[in-house]
Design a protein around this motif. Structure first.
Motif, PDB file in Angstrom:
ATOM      1  N   LYS A 189       0.818  -1.208   0.000  1.00  0.00           N
ATOM      2  CA  LYS A 189       0.000   0.000   0.000  1.00  0.00           C
ATOM      3  C   LYS A 189       0.856   1.265   0.000  1.00  0.00           C
ATOM      4  CE  LYS A 189      -3.973  -2.092   2.243  1.00  0.00           C
ATOM      5  NZ  LYS A 189      -4.770  -2.180   3.465  1.00  0.00           N
ATOM      6  N   ALA A 190       1.887   1.280   0.829  1.00  0.00           N
ATOM      7  CA  ALA A 190       2.753   2.454   0.917  1.00  0.00           C
ATOM      8  C   ALA A 190       3.540   2.667  -0.380  1.00  0.00           C
ATOM      9  CB  ALA A 190       3.702   2.314   2.099  1.00  0.00           C
ATOM     10  N   ALA A 191       4.003   1.586  -0.990  1.00  0.00           N
ATOM     11  CA  ALA A 191       4.772   1.694  -2.233  1.00  0.00           C
ATOM     12  C   ALA A 191       3.900   2.180  -3.381  1.00  0.00           C
ATOM     13  CB  ALA A 191       5.394   0.343  -2.577  1.00  0.00           C
ATOM     14  N   GLU A 192       2.680   1.682  -3.465  1.00  0.00           N
ATOM     15  CA  GLU A 192       1.776   2.138  -4.528  1.00  0.00           C
ATOM     16  C   GLU A 192       1.436   3.612  -4.339  1.00  0.00           C
ATOM     17  OE1 GLU A 192      -2.317   0.821  -6.812  1.00  0.00           O
ATOM     18  OE2 GLU A 192      -1.559  -0.392  -5.165  1.00  0.00           O
ATOM     19  N   LYS A 193       1.210   4.007  -3.109  1.00  0.00           N
ATOM     20  CA  LYS A 193       0.925   5.421  -2.816  1.00  0.00           C
ATOM     21  C   LYS A 193       2.127   6.297  -3.186  1.00  0.00           C
ATOM     22  CE  LYS A 193      -0.383   8.490   0.956  1.00  0.00           C
ATOM     23  NZ  LYS A 193      -0.619   8.604   2.390  1.00  0.00           N
ATOM     24  N   LEU A 194       3.314   5.831  -2.850  1.00  0.00           N
ATOM     25  CA  LEU A 194       4.528   6.564  -3.170  1.00  0.00           C
ATOM     26  C   LEU A 194       4.680   6.733  -4.673  1.00  0.00           C
ATOM     27  CD1 LEU A 194       7.207   7.757  -1.978  1.00  0.00           C
ATOM     28  CD2 LEU A 194       8.207   5.518  -2.401  1.00  0.00           C
ATOM     29  N   TYR A 195       4.414   5.682  -5.424  1.00  0.00           N
ATOM     30  CA  TYR A 195       4.511   5.760  -6.883  1.00  0.00           C
ATOM     31  C   TYR A 195       3.474   6.719  -7.451  1.00  0.00           C
ATOM     32  CZ  TYR A 195       4.250   4.769 -11.783  1.00  0.00           C
ATOM     33  OH  TYR A 195       4.219   4.914 -13.145  1.00  0.00           O
ATOM     34  N   MET A 196       2.243   6.652  -6.963  1.00  0.00           N
ATOM     35  CA  MET A 196       1.176   7.497  -7.498  1.00  0.00           C
ATOM     36  C   MET A 196       1.425   8.986  -7.226  1.00  0.00           C
ATOM     37  SD  MET A 196      -0.609   5.594  -9.144  1.00  0.00           S
ATOM     38  CE  MET A 196      -2.161   4.813  -9.388  1.00  0.00           C
ATOM     39  N   GLN A 197       2.127   9.308  -6.152  1.00  0.00           N
ATOM     40  CA  GLN A 197       2.403  10.703  -5.832  1.00  0.00           C
ATOM     41  C   GLN A 197       3.385  11.334  -6.820  1.00  0.00           C
ATOM     42  OE1 GLN A 197       3.732  10.621  -1.777  1.00  0.00           O
ATOM     43  NE2 GLN A 197       1.650  10.563  -0.954  1.00  0.00           N
ATOM     44  N   ALA A 198       4.389  10.584  -7.236  1.00  0.00           N
ATOM     45  CA  ALA A 198       5.403  11.118  -8.157  1.00  0.00           C
ATOM     46  C   ALA A 198       5.953   9.998  -9.031  1.00  0.00           C
ATOM     47  CB  ALA A 198       6.527  11.776  -7.374  1.00  0.00           C
ATOM     48  N   PRO A 199       5.225   9.615 -10.086  1.00  0.00           N
ATOM     49  CA  PRO A 199       5.651   8.485 -10.925  1.00  0.00           C
ATOM     50  C   PRO A 199       7.020   8.675 -11.576  1.00  0.00           C
ATOM     51  CG  PRO A 199       3.418   9.164 -11.478  1.00  0.00           C
ATOM     52  CD  PRO A 199       3.947  10.158 -10.512  1.00  0.00           C
ATOM     53  N   SER A 200       7.379   9.900 -11.903  1.00  0.00           N
ATOM     54  CA  SER A 200       8.662  10.117 -12.581  1.00  0.00           C
ATOM     55  C   SER A 200       9.854  10.036 -11.630  1.00  0.00           C
ATOM     56  CB  SER A 200       8.656  11.471 -13.282  1.00  0.00           C
ATOM     57  OG  SER A 200       8.502  12.509 -12.337  1.00  0.00           O
ATOM     58  N   LYS A 201       9.620  10.151 -10.337  1.00  0.00           N
ATOM     59  CA  LYS A 201      10.715  10.107  -9.368  1.00  0.00           C
ATOM     60  C   LYS A 201      10.849   8.748  -8.687  1.00  0.00           C
ATOM     61  CE  LYS A 201      10.558  14.992  -8.221  1.00  0.00           C
ATOM     62  NZ  LYS A 201      10.398  15.957  -7.128  1.00  0.00           N
ATOM     63  N   ALA A 202       9.789   7.981  -8.650  1.00  0.00           N
ATOM     64  CA  ALA A 202       9.792   6.714  -7.911  1.00  0.00           C
ATOM     65  C   ALA A 202      10.538   5.626  -8.670  1.00  0.00           C
ATOM     66  CB  ALA A 202       8.362   6.270  -7.646  1.00  0.00           C
ATOM     67  N   ARG A 203      11.219   4.786  -7.914  1.00  0.00           N
ATOM     68  CA  ARG A 203      11.899   3.631  -8.498  1.00  0.00           C
ATOM     69  C   ARG A 203      11.983   2.523  -7.446  1.00  0.00           C
ATOM     70  NH1 ARG A 203      15.546   7.348  -7.040  1.00  0.00           N
ATOM     71  NH2 ARG A 203      17.447   6.688  -6.021  1.00  0.00           N
ATOM     72  N   TYR A 204      12.128   1.292  -7.928  1.00  0.00           N
ATOM     73  CA  TYR A 204      12.231   0.175  -6.994  1.00  0.00           C
ATOM     74  C   TYR A 204      13.355  -0.747  -7.412  1.00  0.00           C
ATOM     75  CZ  TYR A 204      10.245  -3.421 -10.008  1.00  0.00           C
ATOM     76  OH  TYR A 204      10.048  -4.335 -10.998  1.00  0.00           O
ATOM     77  N   THR A 205      13.879  -1.444  -6.436  1.00  0.00           N
ATOM     78  CA  THR A 205      14.892  -2.459  -6.696  1.00  0.00           C
ATOM     79  C   THR A 205      14.514  -3.731  -5.952  1.00  0.00           C
ATOM     80  OG1 THR A 205      16.262  -1.744  -4.847  1.00  0.00           O
ATOM     81  CG2 THR A 205      16.768  -0.788  -6.980  1.00  0.00           C
TER      82      THR A 205
END
Length: 78
Positions: free
Chosen positions: A12-28
């Motif tokens: 939930k937190a990761a999806e929220k983080l991505y939705m707030q700023a899609p161009s800045k978010a990244r995952y590994t």
């Protein structure tokens, strides 16, 4: 950087983080064979979310999450 306790909390937190700023978010994703440990990290350089697991059943949950994230990335909505 602390690890979140449950998969649902991380998801939930990761999806929220991505939705707030899609161009800045990244995952590994990192797998350490000697420890049988899979770790995920999602960040936007301000907030860092981490989750680690040794449970093989969590791989299916992670796979669903990554597929959902990829759908968001390739959609034309943003």
């Amino acid at each position: 950087m602390t690890y979140l306790k449950s998969w649902e909390e991380f998801e939930k937190a990761a999806e929220k983080l991505y939705m707030q700023a899609p161009s800045k978010a990244r995952y590994t994703m990192k797998y350490v064979h000697s420890k049988n440990l899979l770790s995920l990290k999602m960040t936007d350089d301000v907030v860092c979310l981490q989750f680690k697991t040794e449970i093989a059943q969590d791989v299916r949950k992670i796979d669903k999450f990554v597929n959902n994230l990829l759908r968001h990335i390739v959609s034309k909505e943003h």
